[in-house]
Design a protein around this motif. Structure first.
Motif, PDB file in Angstrom:
ATOM      1  N   MET A  35      11.514  71.301  52.516  1.00 29.77           N
ATOM      2  CA  MET A  35      12.154  72.465  53.136  1.00 29.77           C
ATOM      3  C   MET A  35      11.325  72.876  54.343  1.00 29.77           C
ATOM      4  O   MET A  35      10.109  72.674  54.348  1.00 29.77           O
ATOM      5  CB  MET A  35      12.204  73.626  52.142  1.00 29.77           C
ATOM      6  CG  MET A  35      12.990  73.323  50.896  1.00 29.77           C
ATOM      7  SD  MET A  35      12.528  74.372  49.517  1.00 29.77           S
ATOM      8  CE  MET A  35      10.978  73.661  49.023  1.00 29.77           C
ATOM      9  N   GLU A  87      11.184  75.826  57.968  1.00 28.38           N
ATOM     10  CA  GLU A  87      11.770  76.895  58.768  1.00 28.38           C
ATOM     11  C   GLU A  87      11.315  76.698  60.205  1.00 28.38           C
ATOM     12  O   GLU A  87      10.155  76.394  60.459  1.00 28.38           O
ATOM     13  CB  GLU A  87      11.305  78.266  58.276  1.00 28.38           C
ATOM     14  CG  GLU A  87      11.909  79.407  59.082  1.00 28.38           C
ATOM     15  CD  GLU A  87      11.519  80.771  58.551  1.00 28.38           C
ATOM     16  OE1 GLU A  87      12.287  81.323  57.770  1.00 28.38           O
ATOM     17  OE2 GLU A  87      10.429  81.236  58.919  1.00 28.38           O
ATOM     18  N   GLN A 133      21.846  80.895  47.014  1.00 29.84           N
ATOM     19  CA  GLN A 133      20.975  80.124  47.904  1.00 29.84           C
ATOM     20  C   GLN A 133      19.978  80.983  48.674  1.00 29.84           C
ATOM     21  O   GLN A 133      19.432  80.547  49.682  1.00 29.84           O
ATOM     22  CB  GLN A 133      21.794  79.256  48.856  1.00 29.84           C
ATOM     23  CG  GLN A 133      22.636  78.242  48.139  1.00 29.84           C
ATOM     24  CD  GLN A 133      23.389  77.322  49.069  1.00 29.84           C
ATOM     25  OE1 GLN A 133      23.298  77.411  50.279  1.00 29.84           O
ATOM     26  NE2 GLN A 133      24.144  76.403  48.502  1.00 29.84           N
ATOM     27  N   ASN A 134      19.699  82.190  48.205  1.00 26.73           N
ATOM     28  CA  ASN A 134      18.713  83.049  48.855  1.00 26.73           C
ATOM     29  C   ASN A 134      17.312  82.871  48.283  1.00 26.73           C
ATOM     30  O   ASN A 134      16.343  83.208  48.948  1.00 26.73           O
ATOM     31  CB  ASN A 134      19.116  84.521  48.756  1.00 26.73           C
ATOM     32  CG  ASN A 134      20.216  84.866  49.726  1.00 26.73           C
ATOM     33  OD1 ASN A 134      20.285  84.321  50.818  1.00 26.73           O
ATOM     34  ND2 ASN A 134      21.097  85.756  49.323  1.00 26.73           N
ATOM     35  N   HIS A 135      17.191  82.367  47.046  1.00 27.97           N
ATOM     36  CA  HIS A 135      15.887  82.198  46.417  1.00 27.97           C
ATOM     37  C   HIS A 135      15.666  80.744  46.037  1.00 27.97           C
ATOM     38  O   HIS A 135      16.540  80.110  45.451  1.00 27.97           O
ATOM     39  CB  HIS A 135      15.774  83.060  45.157  1.00 27.97           C
ATOM     40  CG  HIS A 135      15.901  84.515  45.447  1.00 27.97           C
ATOM     41  ND1 HIS A 135      17.061  85.201  45.226  1.00 27.97           N
ATOM     42  CD2 HIS A 135      15.026  85.400  45.970  1.00 27.97           C
ATOM     43  CE1 HIS A 135      16.893  86.458  45.587  1.00 27.97           C
ATOM     44  NE2 HIS A 135      15.667  86.604  46.047  1.00 27.97           N
ATOM     45  N   ILE A 160      10.522  80.975  47.764  1.00 25.04           N
ATOM     46  CA  ILE A 160      10.974  81.273  49.116  1.00 25.04           C
ATOM     47  C   ILE A 160      12.163  82.218  48.988  1.00 25.04           C
ATOM     48  O   ILE A 160      13.098  81.941  48.234  1.00 25.04           O
ATOM     49  CB  ILE A 160      11.389  79.989  49.867  1.00 25.04           C
ATOM     50  CG1 ILE A 160      10.191  79.046  50.004  1.00 25.04           C
ATOM     51  CG2 ILE A 160      11.973  80.326  51.230  1.00 25.04           C
ATOM     52  CD1 ILE A 160      10.544  77.662  50.512  1.00 25.04           C
ATOM     53  N   ASP A 161      12.095  83.332  49.704  1.00 27.38           N
ATOM     54  CA  ASP A 161      13.196  84.296  49.721  1.00 27.38           C
ATOM     55  C   ASP A 161      13.773  84.294  51.132  1.00 27.38           C
ATOM     56  O   ASP A 161      13.155  84.819  52.061  1.00 27.38           O
ATOM     57  CB  ASP A 161      12.695  85.691  49.338  1.00 27.38           C
ATOM     58  CG  ASP A 161      13.813  86.702  49.180  1.00 27.38           C
ATOM     59  OD1 ASP A 161      14.828  86.595  49.903  1.00 27.38           O
ATOM     60  OD2 ASP A 161      13.662  87.613  48.353  1.00 27.38           O
ATOM     61  N   ARG A 162      14.927  83.691  51.296  1.00 30.00           N
ATOM     62  CA  ARG A 162      15.533  83.559  52.629  1.00 30.00           C
ATOM     63  C   ARG A 162      15.998  84.895  53.178  1.00 30.00           C
ATOM     64  O   ARG A 162      15.982  85.100  54.382  1.00 30.00           O
ATOM     65  CB  ARG A 162      16.704  82.580  52.557  1.00 30.00           C
ATOM     66  CG  ARG A 162      16.231  81.158  52.292  1.00 30.00           C
ATOM     67  CD  ARG A 162      17.346  80.188  52.164  1.00 30.00           C
ATOM     68  NE  ARG A 162      18.281  80.335  53.262  1.00 30.00           N
ATOM     69  CZ  ARG A 162      19.397  79.665  53.372  1.00 30.00           C
ATOM     70  NH1 ARG A 162      19.729  78.795  52.454  1.00 30.00           N
ATOM     71  NH2 ARG A 162      20.212  79.848  54.387  1.00 30.00           N
ATOM     72  N   LYS A 163      16.396  85.813  52.301  1.00 29.66           N
ATOM     73  CA  LYS A 163      16.894  87.108  52.748  1.00 29.66           C
ATOM     74  C   LYS A 163      15.778  87.939  53.383  1.00 29.66           C
ATOM     75  O   LYS A 163      15.957  88.526  54.440  1.00 29.66           O
ATOM     76  CB  LYS A 163      17.495  87.865  51.557  1.00 29.66           C
ATOM     77  CG  LYS A 163      18.635  88.763  51.906  1.00 29.66           C
ATOM     78  CD  LYS A 163      19.242  89.353  50.647  1.00 29.66           C
ATOM     79  CE  LYS A 163      20.730  89.186  50.696  1.00 29.66           C
ATOM     80  NZ  LYS A 163      21.394  89.804  49.569  1.00 29.66           N
ATOM     81  N   LYS A 189      12.836  86.657  54.245  1.00 34.05           N
ATOM     82  CA  LYS A 189      12.029  85.737  55.052  1.00 34.05           C
ATOM     83  C   LYS A 189      10.578  85.700  54.579  1.00 34.05           C
ATOM     84  O   LYS A 189       9.648  85.769  55.374  1.00 34.05           O
ATOM     85  CB  LYS A 189      12.112  86.101  56.531  1.00 34.05           C
ATOM     86  CG  LYS A 189      13.524  85.964  57.095  1.00 34.05           C
ATOM     87  CD  LYS A 189      13.575  86.308  58.546  1.00 34.05           C
ATOM     88  CE  LYS A 189      13.236  85.066  59.316  1.00 34.05           C
ATOM     89  NZ  LYS A 189      13.383  85.212  60.759  1.00 34.05           N
TER      90      LYS A 189
END
Length: 181
Positions: A49, A51, A72-74, A100-103, A105
């Motif tokens: 993964m 970023e 798909q946020n965590h 990883i927390d996409r919301k 960041k």
């Protein structure tokens, strides 16, 4: 009279078929919803993964086992290995697990966290949190950073993501490597 009777029978037959089809597919859709809600996540092994920001990689991680939440946020990781990058510098890290927390960041890793850079910094900590909004790497537990014969210890720190600028807090101590042993 016969015409009305045939019309009534045809309407009843169509209604019966419609009701039958409704109940036939109603149970299937209920079972499909139950199946999809029970599979609340996706799991993968050996996944990479990353970023990027402005076309440059900010971080990349590889994990031996990954569970991605249904929304798909965590992303929960086990057997974590990764890098934080900035302006040609690189901080390579390993940890037992992470999230990883996409919301929000954020990237959080914990358990036997070890890191090293091309410039010779060595990092040892219980956990690390990277806030992608502020671009700050931090820990809320005691840590050790070693470089050029010096050892920095403290209760917590905030730093840029490649440890070029570290702000140590709480019982901060900088000693020679020989004195620390």
């Amino acid at each position: 009279m016969k015409k009305n009777r045939n019309l009534i029978l045809a309407v009843l037959l169509i209604l019966a078929i419609g009701i039958g089809l409704y109940f036939l597919f109603k149970d299937d859709s209920r079972n499909m919803n139950a199946a999809s809600s029970s599979s609340s996540s996706m799991e993968f092994n050996n996944i990479d993964m990353k970023e990027t920001k402005d076309g440059k990689i900010t971080w990349r991680f590889k994990a031996k086992h990954v569970t991605i939440s249904k929304d798909q946020n965590h992303v929960d990781m086990e057997g974590v290995e990764g890098d934080f990058m900035k302006d040609g510098d690189d901080l390579h890290l390993t940890a037992d697990k992470g999230r990883i927390d996409r919301k929000t960041k954020t990237v959080y890793i914990e358990g036997n966290v070890q890191g090293n850079s091309k410039e010779g910094e060595e990092l040892y900590a219980e956990n690390l949190t990277y806030d992608g909004n502020k671009e700050i790497l931090s820990t809320d537990k005691a840590f050790v950073v070693k470089k050029d014969g010096k050892v920095l210890t403290a209760d917590t720190f905030d730093a840029d993501r490649v440890l070029k600028k570290i702000t140590a807090k709480g019982h901060a101590k900088l000693t020679d490597k020989e004195d620390a042993q």
